[in-house]
Design an enzyme around this catalytic site. Structure first.
Site, short mmCIF file in Angstrom:
data_model
loop_
_atom_site.label_atom_id
_atom_site.label_comp_id
_atom_site.label_asym_id
_atom_site.label_seq_id
_atom_site.Cartn_x
_atom_site.Cartn_y
_atom_site.Cartn_z
N GLY A 15 -10.31 16.03 -4.95
CA GLY A 15 -10.42 16.10 -6.41
C GLY A 15 -10.86 17.47 -6.87
N GLY A 18 -10.30 18.99 -10.48
CA GLY A 18 -10.84 18.28 -11.63
C GLY A 18 -12.02 18.98 -12.26
N GLY A 21 -14.92 18.80 -9.80
CA GLY A 21 -14.46 19.17 -8.47
C GLY A 21 -14.27 20.67 -8.29
N ARG A 40 -2.99 16.78 -4.42
CA ARG A 40 -1.88 15.84 -4.42
C ARG A 40 -0.56 16.57 -4.64
NH1 ARG A 40 -4.87 11.92 -8.81
NH2 ARG A 40 -6.51 11.11 -7.44
N LYS A 142 -18.97 1.87 -8.02
CA LYS A 142 -19.70 2.86 -7.23
C LYS A 142 -20.61 2.20 -6.20
CE LYS A 142 -19.64 6.73 -10.49
NZ LYS A 142 -20.42 7.68 -11.31
N ARG A 146 -20.57 2.39 -2.06
CA ARG A 146 -21.78 2.67 -1.27
C ARG A 146 -21.93 1.68 -0.12
NH1 ARG A 146 -27.08 4.15 -4.95
NH2 ARG A 146 -26.38 6.18 -5.74
#
Length: 317
Positions: A15, A18, A21, A40, A142, A146
């Site tokens: 990423g 971004g 990122g 990508r 999230k 984890r």
């Protein structure tokens, strides 16, 4: 793999083109890490992303083409590094958090990763499992990632970075009012006194990269809480007023009014309004003590000269 103080870990940023990122890429390079950026195939159709990728390459980064939907490309990329940092979107506009499970599968197969930083960088999802709907979905996702990381025995560091300065400070905390502070009016959330933690995005990247070779951050949550930046919206406004030399016209929005404004809004806006309520009415970024099995970045890395709220706001004067 880096295993001593003379060798820097090799870092893969997923990423990397971004919003946050690209800052991880720059911080990794600045700290001397061999840096790899996974992009990508579709990125080659976006001229801005191509230019950004080329700037990374010119600064010394290695560019790797791959996709979350191409398991072999992920495994091949992961095998070239020691550390993986994911900055996949987990916002009100795009939520790609669960897609990280594909990255976890690749790391399990590769078997060489010594640290993984999943895409978090906001508030701690495990502390907000009971958040109101619909904002809770990102936290649920999230937390799920984890648990999968932990079950796979992949070494990790979770980063809780709180409020991005450019997004939150630019509007003095006001939702939907743009990213340049008003010189005329301000809407305060309630009395504006709930403490909030504001962190410059570049500092988030630097602190995050500092953790990857630090055994003190292994399998722990690290909170970024710069002491000078734990201040209320009202205090932010007072700093801004001092910088511009005159007061703003203030109005107050009650908690009830704010929540009522969710009615009839699209889902994305409902999530944003609910999240703002957590931050500015409940004080969710600062209303708890860090536990003994957690850590705080500015204490761990006092050499980082973080950007204060006041110095950040000066750029707008």
């Amino acid at each position: 793999m880096a295993d001593n103080g003379s060798q820097k870990s090799r870092v893969l940023i997923v990423g990397g083109t971004g919003y946050i990122g690209k800052r991880f890429v720059r911080a990794s390079l600045a700290l001397g890490h061999p840096t790899y950026v996974l992009y990508r195939p579709a990125a080659t159709q976006n001229i801005d992303k191509v230019e950004l990728l080329l700037s990374f390459k010119q600064s010394g980064a290695h560019l790797l083409q791959g996709s979350l939907d191409d398991h072999e490309s992920l495994v091949a990329a992961v095998k070239q590094v020691d550390v993986v940092i994911s900055s996949l979107a987990g916002t009100i506009v795009r939520n790609e958090i669960i897609q990280q499970l594909k990255l976890v599968d690749a790391m399990k197969e590769a078997g060489n990763i010594k640290r993984f930083l999943p895409s978090e960088f906001g508030v701690d999802p495990d502390r907000h499992a009971d958040a109101m709907e619909p904002v809770n979905q990102v936290f649920v996702d999230k937390s799920k990632v984890r648990r999968v990381i932990e079950a796979a025995n992949i070494p990790y560091t979770y980063i809780s970075a709180n409020c991005f300065a450019r997004i939150f400070l630019g509007g003095l905390g006001q939702f939907g009012q743009g990213y340049i502070p008003s010189r005329e009016t301000i809407a305060l959330y309630g009395d504006g006194n709930a403490k909030v933690i504001w962190v410059d995005e570049d500092d988030i990247a630097t602190y995050s990269l500092k953790t990857i070779d630090d055994p003190r951050a292994l399998n722990r949550t690290i909170y970024i809480r710069p002491p000078a930046n734990i201040i209320s919206q009202k205090e932010v406004v007072e700093i801004w007023e001092r910088l511009i030399g005159h007061p703003l016209v203030k109005k107050s929005i009650s908690s009830e009014e704010w929540l009522k404004s969710m009615e009839g809004k699209p889902l994305g806006l409902q999530i944003a309004i609910a999240h703002a309520h957590q931050i500015f009415y409940e004080g969710c970024t600062a209303n708890f003590e860090i536990g003994p099995k957690e850590g705080e970045a500015s204490e761990l890395y006092p050499d980082v000269k973080y950007t204060t709220v006041e110095s950040f706001l000066k750029r707008y004067v």
